[in-house]
Scaffold this active site. Structure first.
Site, short mmCIF file in Angstrom:
data_model
loop_
_atom_site.label_atom_id
_atom_site.label_comp_id
_atom_site.label_asym_id
_atom_site.label_seq_id
_atom_site.Cartn_x
_atom_site.Cartn_y
_atom_site.Cartn_z
N PHE A 165 0.84 -1.21 0.00
CA PHE A 165 0.00 0.00 0.00
C PHE A 165 0.87 1.25 0.00
O PHE A 165 1.86 1.32 0.76
CB PHE A 165 -0.84 0.08 1.28
N ASP A 166 0.49 2.25 -0.78
CA ASP A 166 0.99 3.60 -0.57
C ASP A 166 0.29 4.13 0.69
O ASP A 166 -0.72 3.58 1.13
CB ASP A 166 0.65 4.45 -1.80
N GLY A 167 0.80 5.23 1.25
CA GLY A 167 0.21 5.77 2.48
C GLY A 167 -0.85 6.83 2.21
O GLY A 167 -2.05 6.58 2.27
#
Length: 314
Positions: A165-167
């Site tokens: 996941f990106d944040g």
């Protein structure tokens, strides 16, 4: 499993299978020729699409859960959610059976948008190759992403579901990204340090990370932490020293663990993802998606937050 107990992942037919040629026939020759072609080829197995190995990995997790908890219904349920016509269903069923996938729920809407059904199916995650439908689903408050095929074939783990996941604007809201885009990096660093102890608001994929965490705990409870078939990764362009603490404290405040956190301080994500080899990587910015694709990562675009405005104007 009953929908209220399951973690429901709805996948479109173009995300699950490679339907590029079929799509071309549909666009160039129309729906009648498309349906005719699909019926003529219903015994020709479709090739895997971008979500295929992710779905296989979900099913491996299910198999492990069933070994440990034979009577528990809290596991993944894959739904084929497509605007295909029912006449095409036989080819899809044949291909699903060929690969030994367990997909029992179908929703085939005959050219109408299937988005209205996502809520009825209690969908936790929706994956499609159609960016407009994904946008519609995100606006309806459903965790969704547009799937992109990798430009290279890489081997994926058969024994562990790996999700990256990106944040900002994926797990978290886009509040901090707004500051980067509108006021620059210096102001962003200042803002993050001032608000280090204030948790970020949730983003569209927070619920799915929560679902993965819930299942991981089932393995930990059986002393399977080291052999857990789910591994999660945070791959963020943030810098650790200047803006990382707020992210980690936010996850802690949510009671969520992430297995690996990689703070790249603006470096490209593609080379790191090659090492991780996730079955899926979620990001809100198309240049990260394209960079991941080039190096062989299956990437999923989350059309959420301020980055979309900038992407469109660019």
């Amino acid at each position: 499993p009953k929908p209220q107990h399951a973690i429901t992942v709805a996948v479109s037919s173009r995300a699950l299978f490679d339907l590029v040629e079929e799509r071309r026939i549909f666009e160039e020759q129309g729906v009648e020729k498309y349906v005719e072609y699909q019926q003529e080829n219903e015994n020709v197995t479709l090739k895997p699409g971008p979500a295929f190995y992710f779905v296989k990995a979900l099913e491996h997790v299910n198999a492990r859960l069933l070994e440990l908890y034979p009577d528990d219904e809290e596991r993944f349920d894959i739904v084929l959610m497509t605007n295909n016509h029912a006449q095409v269903g036989v080819r899809l069923i044949n291909s699903i059976n060929h690969y030994g996938l367990t997909i029992e729920r179908f929703c085939m809407t005959g050219g109408k948008s299937p988005i209205g059904y996502l809520t009825a199916y209690l969908t936790n995650l929706y994956l499609s190759a159609d960016s407009e439908k994904v946008q519609e689903a995100i606006e309806a408050g459903i965790a969704s992403a547009t799937m992109f095929t990798a430009n290279k074939d890489v081997p994926y783990s058969d024994t562990q579901l790996r999700v990256a996941f990106d944040g900002d604007a994926v797990l978290f809201s886009d509040e901090s990204e707004q500051i980067v885009k509108e006021q620059g990096l210096d102001r962003f660093f200042e803002h993050e340090q001032l608000n280090e102890n204030k948790p970020l608001a949730q983003g569209p994929l927070k619920g799915f990370l929560e679902d993965l965490g819930k299942l991981q705990k089932k393995f930990y409870a059986k002393n399977e932490r080291l052999n857990c078939p789910i591994r999660t990764f945070l791959v963020t362009a943030r810098s650790a020293a200047s803006s990382g603490a707020r992210v980690l404290k936010t996850l802690r405040s949510w009671g969520l663990e992430i297995d690996e956190a990689l703070f790249l301080a603006g470096a490209p994500k593609g080379p790191i993802l090659v090492k991780i080899r996730p079955h899926i990587f979620f990001d809100d910015q198309m240049f990260h998606i394209e960079g991941a694709q080039k190096l062989g990562t299956i990437a999923a675009h989350v059309p959420y937050g301020i980055a979309q405005k900038y992407h469109k104007s660019a």
